[in-house]
Design an enzyme around this catalytic site. Structure first.
Site, PDB file in Angstrom:
ATOM      1  N   CYS A  17       0.857  -1.184   0.000  1.00 45.22           N
ATOM      2  CA  CYS A  17       0.000   0.000   0.000  1.00 45.22           C
ATOM      3  C   CYS A  17       0.898   1.240   0.000  1.00 45.22           C
ATOM      4  CB  CYS A  17      -0.932   0.112   1.193  1.00 45.22           C
ATOM      5  SG  CYS A  17      -2.160  -1.190   1.272  1.00 45.22           S
TER       6      CYS A  17
ATOM      7  N   ARG B 211       4.144  -0.522  -4.654  1.00 47.73           N
ATOM      8  CA  ARG B 211       3.864  -1.001  -3.295  1.00 47.73           C
ATOM      9  C   ARG B 211       2.551  -1.779  -3.201  1.00 47.73           C
ATOM     10  NH1 ARG B 211       6.941   1.759   0.497  1.00 47.73           N
ATOM     11  NH2 ARG B 211       5.488   1.118   2.091  1.00 47.73           N
TER      12      ARG B 211
ATOM     13  N   TRP C 274      -2.727  -2.741  -1.634  1.00 44.44           N
ATOM     14  CA  TRP C 274      -2.452  -4.184  -1.688  1.00 44.44           C
ATOM     15  C   TRP C 274      -3.353  -4.779  -0.627  1.00 44.44           C
ATOM     16  CZ3 TRP C 274      -0.831  -8.147   1.498  1.00 44.44           C
ATOM     17  CH2 TRP C 274      -0.356  -9.297   0.859  1.00 44.44           C
TER      18      TRP C 274
ATOM     19  N   ASN D 121      -1.946   2.533   5.422  1.00 41.39           N
ATOM     20  CA  ASN D 121      -1.078   1.406   5.059  1.00 41.39           C
ATOM     21  C   ASN D 121      -0.786   0.673   6.360  1.00 41.39           C
ATOM     22  OD1 ASN D 121       0.972  -0.312   4.214  1.00 41.39           O
ATOM     23  ND2 ASN D 121       2.534   1.287   4.337  1.00 41.39           N
ATOM     24  N   GLY D 122      -1.143  -0.604   6.419  1.00 41.46           N
ATOM     25  CA  GLY D 122      -0.902  -1.361   7.649  1.00 41.46           C
ATOM     26  C   GLY D 122      -2.107  -2.217   7.972  1.00 41.46           C
TER      27      GLY D 122
ATOM     28  N   GLU E 124      17.238 -18.400  -5.978  1.00 44.77           N
ATOM     29  CA  GLU E 124      16.907 -17.058  -6.445  1.00 44.77           C
ATOM     30  C   GLU E 124      16.404 -17.099  -7.895  1.00 44.77           C
ATOM     31  OE1 GLU E 124      16.279 -14.369  -5.153  1.00 44.77           O
ATOM     32  OE2 GLU E 124      16.596 -12.825  -6.662  1.00 44.77           O
TER      33      GLU E 124
ATOM     34  N   LYS F  57      12.741 -15.827  -9.028  1.00 45.71           N
ATOM     35  CA  LYS F  57      12.545 -14.793 -10.052  1.00 45.71           C
ATOM     36  C   LYS F  57      11.554 -15.269 -11.094  1.00 45.71           C
ATOM     37  CE  LYS F  57      13.689 -11.998  -8.636  1.00 45.71           C
ATOM     38  NZ  LYS F  57      14.263 -11.890  -7.334  1.00 45.71           N
TER      39      LYS F  57
ATOM     40  N   GLU G 278       7.920 -15.571  -9.626  1.00 45.49           N
ATOM     41  CA  GLU G 278       7.368 -14.247  -9.274  1.00 45.49           C
ATOM     42  C   GLU G 278       6.773 -13.531 -10.478  1.00 45.49           C
ATOM     43  OE1 GLU G 278       9.702 -11.706  -5.925  1.00 45.49           O
ATOM     44  OE2 GLU G 278      10.929 -12.319  -7.610  1.00 45.49           O
TER      45      GLU G 278
ATOM     46  N   HIS H 207      16.974 -36.989  -4.181  1.00 48.04           N
ATOM     47  CA  HIS H 207      16.078 -37.335  -3.071  1.00 48.04           C
ATOM     48  C   HIS H 207      14.653 -36.841  -3.313  1.00 48.04           C
ATOM     49  CE1 HIS H 207      19.542 -38.761  -0.887  1.00 48.04           C
ATOM     50  NE2 HIS H 207      20.164 -37.637  -1.216  1.00 48.04           N
TER      51      HIS H 207
ATOM     52  N   LYS I 102       6.128  -4.745  -3.459  1.00 46.05           N
ATOM     53  CA  LYS I 102       7.566  -4.559  -3.277  1.00 46.05           C
ATOM     54  C   LYS I 102       7.939  -4.510  -1.802  1.00 46.05           C
ATOM     55  CE  LYS I 102      11.659  -3.539  -4.888  1.00 46.05           C
ATOM     56  NZ  LYS I 102      12.326  -4.772  -5.331  1.00 46.05           N
TER      57      LYS I 102
HETATM   58  C1  G6P Z   1       8.913  -8.811  -1.163  1.00 46.86           C
HETATM   59  C2  G6P Z   1       9.578  -8.415  -2.458  1.00 46.86           C
HETATM   60  C3  G6P Z   1      10.875  -9.192  -2.628  1.00 46.86           C
HETATM   61  C4  G6P Z   1      11.783  -8.970  -1.421  1.00 46.86           C
HETATM   62  C5  G6P Z   1      11.076  -9.318  -0.113  1.00 46.86           C
HETATM   63  C6  G6P Z   1      11.874  -8.853   1.087  1.00 46.86           C
HETATM   64  O1  G6P Z   1       8.463 -10.124  -1.242  1.00 46.86           O
HETATM   65  O2  G6P Z   1       8.727  -8.668  -3.556  1.00 46.86           O
HETATM   66  O3  G6P Z   1      11.536  -8.733  -3.791  1.00 46.86           O
HETATM   67  O4  G6P Z   1      12.916  -9.768  -1.552  1.00 46.86           O
HETATM   68  O5  G6P Z   1       9.808  -8.653  -0.047  1.00 46.86           O
HETATM   69  O6  G6P Z   1      11.921  -7.467   1.085  1.00 46.86           O
HETATM   70  P1  G6P Z   1      13.067  -6.562   1.692  1.00 46.86           P
HETATM   71  O7  G6P Z   1      12.680  -5.165   1.305  1.00 46.86           O
HETATM   72  O8  G6P Z   1      13.040  -6.778   3.167  1.00 46.86           O
HETATM   73  O9  G6P Z   1      14.351  -6.983   1.079  1.00 46.86           O
END
Ligand code: G6P
Length: 612
Positions: free
Chosen positions: A2, A27, A74, A100-101, A485, A489, A492, A508, A607
């Site tokens: 948000c 956000r 969000w 936001n929260g 990672e 990616k 996501e 396994h 984000k």
């Molecule tokens: C969200 C974002 C990720 C990020 C994660 C942790 O899921 O989409 O890209 O890695 O939060 O966020 P931070 O800001 O704590 O690295």
């Protein structure tokens, strides 16, 4: 999670709010809305979907208001629809609130308010919140800020809020606890926002509101008071962020820009800190606790998402260089068990945004048990940077694409520098090895530049696999977190199911999934486990899996067995993640673009995850 924005000044608020919401859209992007004072009316426009839907809806209207608030959501409580979008009005229509929260005790408050005759149009905790403030204001005959103060003392949860009211059409009130809030101080104008990105084009003078502070802006003046109504003297910070850093600058997507920025962002991260020629490494942010780090009996790393993957690489680096045992924890898990933390333990908190709610809560827990917290954070002035004892910023510049790329490589770089410095001071590595690592690290930006040259080949490969339903990513040693990672990616942003696995663990379980339809990305660069990974490739091929191998330049063995090979420059194995992750970022990017997915704003994600 948000984004909130507010304006009070002499200009028309609507375009400022819309522009601000566009900047904050990363956000959250389920719905968007604004509230404006048009003459004597408090007008709310809100709409499910992105900011452009909101703009489309109000394109025929002209708004003259010089005060307003805006929100991009969000969803937490209630589906993303028009009714649940913010701003929310109080029953009388006097107050409009953006939030936001999460208000955790909203259920009980709602029941109580219902008994007192209030009704609700949405499923949100925010609509409860605004009516709760209104109820206190009218029943106790208080000013808006005093009613807010009483209300905030009774709500449980996290919030960054901004409120305007019909009764005081020139007053903007904002408050925070847990969720971030920045106030911009312009000439005869004020801005409030979840982060500085909507503010930077108007002013670079900002105040980061502290937890439980309430800011009142009215008649060209502002005041900030704490929860006990005591006036505070805020620290006014001058931002160094450039507008260009938050724009796409000719790239189709922020993610593309951020992937290709990495040679620069990694160099920026080392600038002024690392001098390979002189054999010097300075980390000014970790000075007072440097000895504590060197003498620590163990290090606990806490993070979420991609930052957690950076933590996994750091575990290998710290254990190898510093000989200190390391545990890497998901912040959300760490905080909900009863972790053993001893006084003097070092906790390294990694976060791009510096606002992740679970990481923040885990830090508080660790601090309460006597741990020393070092923050590895990108966003200057963010909550995690402020609650940490000390830390090192990434200096990677704002990252806007939801899928983290340049923050990951900057995190690796900073963590590597911290480990190297501690190891040298501690004496667990000799000076010649220290210097060699510094030299190798200083060459990384050029090697990343070279790895980016694989782009065209990866685009071709992406075209072949864009319709796959599953992907497996395998890596070993330092490349195991890179496999995780790479898989993250891909899922996501392209919504293809992908799993990362330690290459040897494939036997396994995941091996059962392998057939001719399963692309398997193997990170098989030349390192101490190379031979073993080669065997793993053979095992995949024996089951007709399709192998896309990331190899070190000049590898002559793997091209003979893999279906596709992508070469990256050689480097020390502990630094390889900085290079080997690049093709994986590109692969996910191209596949997502080819599938028509919204690369920068993937569905359901945000984000900055400021709710637990
Ligand atoms: C969200 C974002 C990720 C990020 C994660 C942790 O899921 O989409 O890209 O890695 O939060 O966020 P931070 O800001 O704590 O690295």
């Amino acid at each position: 999670m948000c984004g909130i924005v507010g304006y009070l000044g002499k200009k028309e608020a609507y375009p400022i709010l819309i522009n601000g919401l566009r900047r904050l859209e990363y956000r959250g992007y389920d719905s968007a809305g604004v509230a404006l004072m048009e003459g004597d009316d408090l007008v709310v426009r809100k709409k499910e979907g992105k900011v452009k839907e909101l703009e489309g809806m109000s394109s025929e209207e002209t708004f003259k208001s010089i005060i307003g608030i805006g929100h991009t959501r969000w969803a937490t409580h209630g589906a993303p629809n028009d009714a649940n979008a913010h701003p929310h009005l109080s029953n009388s229509g006097n107050l409009a609130l953006i939030h936001n929260g999460i208000i955790e005790n909203y259920g009980a408050l709602k029941e109580d308010l219902k008994h007192r005759g209030y009704s609700f149009k949405s499923d949100t905790d925010t609509e409860v919140f605004v009516n709760f403030i209104e109820d206190i204001k009218t029943s106790e005959n208080l000013s808006l800020e005093d009613a807010l103060r009483v209300a905030l003392s009774k709500v449980v949860g996290a919030y960054a809020i901004a409120i305007i009211s019909k009764e005081n059409p020139n007053k903007l009130v904002a408050a925070r606890k847990g969720s971030p809030l920045v106030i911009g101080l312009g000439k005869d104008e004020f801005f409030v926002a979840s982060d500085a990105t909507p503010i930077i084009e108007h002013t670079n003078e900002v105040i980061y509101l502290k937890d439980e502070e309430i800011a009142v802006m009215e008649n060209g003046e502002y005041s900030i008071k704490d929860a006990k109504d005591i006036p505070q003297t805020p620290y006014i910070q001058t931002l160094e962020m450039e507008l260009e850093a938050i724009e796409k600058s000719g790239h189709d997507h922020f993610m593309h820009k951020e992937i290709f920025e990495q040679p620069i962002s990694i160099a920026d991260c080392m600038r002024g800190r690392l001098n390979a020629e002189k054999g010097e490494l300075t980390l000014g942010g970790i000075r007072n606790y440097a000895k504590a780090l060197e003498n620590a009996e163990r290090i606990i790393i806490i993070a979420c998402g991609t930052s957690w993957h950076a933590g996994l690489v750091a575990e290998y680096v710290f254990e190898d260089l510093c000989r200190i045992p390391v545990e890497v924890e998901y912040a959300s898990e760490f905080r909900y068990r009863n972790p053993v933390i001893k006084e003097g333990d070092i906790v390294i908190a990694i976060s791009q945004s510096g606002e992740t709610a679970d990481t923040l809560a885990a830090i508080e827990l660790a601090k309460s048990k006597g741990a020393i917290v070092l923050g590895v954070v990108n966003t200057v002035g963010s909550s995690i940077s402020r609650v940490s004892h000390e830390g090192a910023y990434l200096h990677a510049g704002p990252e806007i694409g939801v899928a983290s790329t340049k923050a990951f490589t900057a995190q690796l770089t900073v963590l590597y520098m911290i480990a190297l410095k501690a190891a040298f001071n501690k004496g667990t590595i000799a000076e010649n090895r220290f210097r060699e690592h510094l030299r190798e690290l200083s060459l990384i930006p050029a090697k990343v530049e070279k790895a980016l040259k694989t782009n065209d080949k990866i685009e071709e490969i992406s075209d072949l696999f864009k319709n796959a339903s599953n992907f497996l990513y395998l890596g070993r040693g330092y490349n195991f977190p890179v496999a995780l990672e790479g898989a993250l990616k891909l899922k996501e942003i392209s919504y293809i199911h992908a799993e990362g696995y330690p290459a040897a663990e494939m036997k396994h379980g995941p091996i059962a999934l392998i057939d001719e339809n399963m692309p398997v990305v193997v990170i098989a660069t030349r390192d101490s486990s190379y031979d073993k990974v080669v065997s793993n490739i053979q095992e995949v091929k024996a089951r007709k899996g399709v192998v896309i191998a990331i190899v070190t330049e000049g590898d002559s063995l793997i091209p003979g067995m893999a279906d596709f090979t992508i070469e990256v420059p050689a480097t020390h194995e502990s630094l390889m993640p900085l290079v080997s992750v690049i093709p994986l970022q590109l692969l996910s990017y191209h596949i997502a673009v080819m599938r028509g997915a919204n690369v920068d704003q993937p569905r359901n994600l945000a984000k900055s995850v400021t709710v637990e």
